[in-house]
Structures are given as structure tokens and as C-alpha cells.
Design a protein around this motif. Structure first.
Motif, short mmCIF file in Angstrom:
data_model
loop_
_atom_site.label_atom_id
_atom_site.label_comp_id
_atom_site.label_asym_id
_atom_site.label_seq_id
_atom_site.Cartn_x
_atom_site.Cartn_y
_atom_site.Cartn_z
N ALA A 151 4.70 99.51 31.05
CA ALA A 151 3.37 98.67 31.04
C ALA A 151 1.66 98.89 32.14
O ALA A 151 1.41 99.33 31.78
CB ALA A 151 4.38 97.64 32.20
N LEU B 179 4.97 91.55 36.37
CA LEU B 179 5.46 92.24 34.98
C LEU B 179 6.85 90.99 35.20
O LEU B 179 7.40 91.33 33.69
CB LEU B 179 6.00 93.21 35.22
N HIS C 67 10.19 88.77 35.02
CA HIS C 67 11.71 88.94 34.28
C HIS C 67 11.28 90.43 32.24
O HIS C 67 12.27 90.62 32.79
CB HIS C 67 11.71 88.26 34.08
N TYR C 68 9.74 90.61 32.44
CA TYR C 68 10.61 91.70 31.35
C TYR C 68 10.79 92.63 31.45
O TYR C 68 11.34 93.58 31.05
CB TYR C 68 8.29 91.91 30.98
N GLN C 69 10.24 92.96 33.07
CA GLN C 69 11.24 93.85 33.50
C GLN C 69 12.75 94.21 32.82
O GLN C 69 13.70 95.24 33.25
CB GLN C 69 11.07 94.09 34.94
N ASN D 107 11.27 100.13 31.22
CA ASN D 107 9.58 99.07 31.47
C ASN D 107 8.65 99.22 32.52
O ASN D 107 7.29 98.84 31.31
CB ASN D 107 10.38 98.34 31.30
#
Ligand SMILES: Nc1ncnc2c1ncn2[C@@H]1O[C@H](COP(=O)(O)OP(=O)(O)O)[C@@H](O)[C@H]1O
Ligand SMILES: O=P(O)(O)OC[C@H]1O[C@](O)(COP(=O)(O)O)[C@@H](O)[C@@H]1O
Ligand SMILES: [Mg+2]
Length: 319
Positions: free
Chosen positions: A149, A247, A249-251, A145
Motif C-alpha cells: 500500500a 490502512l 483492517h486491510y492490513q 500488505n
């Protein structure tokens, strides 16, 4: 053993579902019933569970997060809370427990083991800060992830001659920051394990600026500094236009990578096999591509430090 329980606890991560599915189906294959407690130790304390069947765990392998849900429980940290959990397991006639979670959850697993509950832990945390396993569940997906990004940000950084400070997760762990810096060709990684000399960082960036390198990527582990302060310091020292991207909690989400699906499946299967074979108070780990059990007592008193040669490599390749 006639009935076992499974929980996912602490920070969720991709690959937890693969482990739950694999542990459930392995147990059922041995004629053992499975209860899946919702929201980690919280569900254990409340007696909030699902009766797990082979069908119940169908269709979850490719999904991120944890379908059993996760939580952090303050009550379980108390002696009284843990005694309540033990009583709950006795009332439900649960003979053993598989605990899937990070360093904190595994300490909780050790506490239950000391109270006589047969437990096996599965290391799951994007931080990769758990000793006696080369990789924890969720790390590989989180790294994928992050690099997606950062690659996107590099495109815009180079189009505008900007420096970016990109904050990644890891309050006390620099694993994601240092590995993603290598994988993305970032100029610098700032990690909590190593004191960062900001003036040295600025000097290095200035040298590169003078050589004509007009954009830069600095990856910061969240626990290692304040992203905006670092960006402002770079701007003041060099004159670079700077931007910050957190970045967050997208990770942690998204479909698990092949690596995490396989690792979760292997961990879940071995954890149940070990439990049914009479092993107690252990964590399964991936060591040199073999699944190896280690005493939770040993895991709890050990520390996992990032590999020095990889950190060194990150700084050399950023030149
Ligand atoms: N030292 C400990 N003793 C007993 N239980 C613990 C301990 N540390 C954490 N726990 C339990 O495990 C839960 C998850 O731990 P936490 O550190 O928040 O996440 P993670 O497992 O992802 O590291 C906590 O909310 C608490 O209920
Ligand atoms: O989920 P929260 O409460 O926002 O916590 C964020 C923390 O959880 C993590 O994503 C994972 O840590 P744990 O696996 O130890 O819970 C850290 O990188 C981050 O600092
Ligand atoms: Mg933790």
C-alpha cells in the motif's frame, strides 16, 4: 491424552489457519481427537465446536483470517466465566487446549492453566508485541500488505508533491510502523513507545523541502497520535499539501506469506508435541529460528519493546 481442543482468539491474523491445520494433523497423527471451538473463548463457553478431521483442515493453509473464527469475550474475563469454560472442557472430556491468539488471549490461557487446564499458547498478533518470540504469527503478512500500500501511495505522493500521513495498526505497539518505515523508505515513523516532537518533525521536513524534496511519507501507528491533526500541523508549518490514508483492517487479511505459513506450521506442530510430552502452561516462541517454550507466567509479566537500533535506523535512513 485422548482429546484436545483448539481455539483462535482475539484479533485474527494470517497464519492462524496454518497453525490450526498443523496442530490438528499432528494430534491426529498421535491418535488424539481434536475439537475446534468456534470464535475463541466464546465458543468454549457455549460448547460450540467442530470435530476436526484431517479433511476438515484441508484447503485452509493459504487462506487469511481464521476458519474457526475469532472473537473477544467479556464473560471469559470474569472468574465465573472461566469456571464455566473449565466445566465445559470437563463435560466434553477435553484433556488439553491449544490457544492461538494475542497478548490478551495468552493471559486468558494463563488463567486456564492456573485453574488446572493443560494449555499451550501460540503467539498470533500483527502487533508483534508478545515477548519471548522474535515474530508472532501474522506480522510478516501484515508488513507485506503495508509495504504494498505504501509503495502505491509513494507513486501518487511524488506525482503531486504531497506529504502523506499513513496510519497503520498498533494501538500500543510501534512495530509495524517502524519496520514498514524502514522497508518503504518513509521519512518518519511515529510510534506509541516514543514521544513524538511534532515541531522537530516539521523542522526536519522543512529542511528537506528546502533541499528540494517535495514529497514525504510519515507512517503513524494508530495509538501514537491523530492522523488528521498531524497532517494539518505539517501543512500549516511547511505549506506542503497533505493527505491522510488509514490502512485499517486491510492490513490484517490476505493470503499468508511463506514466512507465516511456515511459522504457523512449526508453532502448531510443536505446541501439540509439547502438550503431549507433558509440558504445561507454556507458550511456543520463535527464538533465533528455534521453537522454544516459555512459561506463560513469564510471558505475562514481561514486556516486548521495539529494538532501539532499528528505531534509530528508521530515523537515520529517513534523512
Ligand atoms: N487478563 C485476562 N484474563 C483473562 N482473559 C483475558 C485477559 N485478557 C484478555 N482475555 C480474553 O482474551 C480475549 C482476547 O483478548 P484481546 O486482548 O481482545 O485480543 P488479543 O488476544 O488479540 O490480544 C478477550 O476477549 C478475553 O476473553
Ligand atoms: O479488531 P479490532 O477490534 O478492530 O482491533 C484492532 C486492534 O487489533 C490489532 O489489529 C491486533 O491486536 P491484537 O492481536 O492484540 O488483538 C491491533 O493492531 C489493533 O489496534
Ligand atoms: Mg492484544
Amino acid at each position: 491424552m485422548k482429546r484436545i481442543g483448539i481455539i483462535t482468539s482475539g484479533g485474527d491474523c494470517s497464519g492462524m489457519n496454518a497453525a490450526v491445520r498443523s496442530a490438528t494433523r499432528t494430534a491426529i497423527g498421535h491418535g488424539v481427537e481434536v475439537l475446534g471451538f468456534r470464535k475463541g473463548y466464546l465458543g468454549l463457553l457455549k460448547g460450540d465446536y467442530l470435530e476436526m478431521t484431517s479433511r476438515e483442515v484441508a484447503g485452509i493453509l493459504h487462506r487469511g483470517g481464521t476458519f474457526l473464527q475469532s472473537a473477544r469475550s467479556e464473560e471469559f474475563r470474569t472468574e465465573k466465566g472461566r469456571e464455566k469454560a473449565v466445566q465445559r472442557l470437563k463435560d466434553l472430556e477435553v484433556d488439553g487446549l491449544i490457544i492461538i491468539g494475542g497478548d490478551g488471549s495468552l493471559k486468558g490461557a494463563l488463567a486456564l492453566h492456573r485453574l488446572g487446564v493443560p494449555v499451550i499458547g501460540i503467539p498470533a498478533s500483527i502487533d508483534n508485541d508478545i515477548p519471548f518470540t522474535d515474530m508472532a504469527l501474522g506480522v510478516d503478512t501484515a508488513l507485506n500488505n503495508i509495504i504494498y500500500a505504501v509503495d502505491c501511495i509513494k507513486d501518487t505522493a511524488s506525482s503531486h508533491d504531497r506529504a502523506f500521513v499513513i496510519e497503520v495498526m498498533g494501538r500500543n505497539s510501534g512495530y509495524l510502523a517502524s519496520m514498514s518505515a524502514i522497508a518503504c523508505g518513509a521519512e518518519y515513523a511515529i510510534v506509541p513507545e516514543i514521544e513524538c516532537d511534532l515541531s522537530d518533525l516539521c523542522n526536519q521536513l522543512r529542511l528537506r523541502w528546502e533541499e528540494g524534496r517535495s514529497n514525504a511519507i510519515i507512517i503513524l501507528a494508530e495509538g501514537a497520535g491523530h492522523a488528521q491533526n498531524i497532517a494539518d500541523t505539517i501543512k500549516d508549518a511547511i505549506g506542503f499539501e497533505t493527505r491522510v490514508t488509514v490502512l485499517g483492517h486491510y492490513q490484517r487479511g490476505g493470503a499468508p506469506s511463506v514466512f507465516d505459513r511456515l511459522l504457523g506450521s512449526r508453532f502448531g506442530n510443536s505446541a501439540v508435541e509439547f502438550l503431549l510430552a507433558g509440558q504445561r502452561g507454556k507458550m511456543v516462541g520463535l527464538i533465533c529460528n528455534a521453537i522454544v517454550p516459555t512459561l506463560l507466567e513469564t510471558v505475562a509479566v514481561s514486556e516486548k519493546r521495539p529494538q532501539e537500533e532499528l528505531l534509530g535506523m528508521a530515523s537515520v535512513l529517513g534523512i
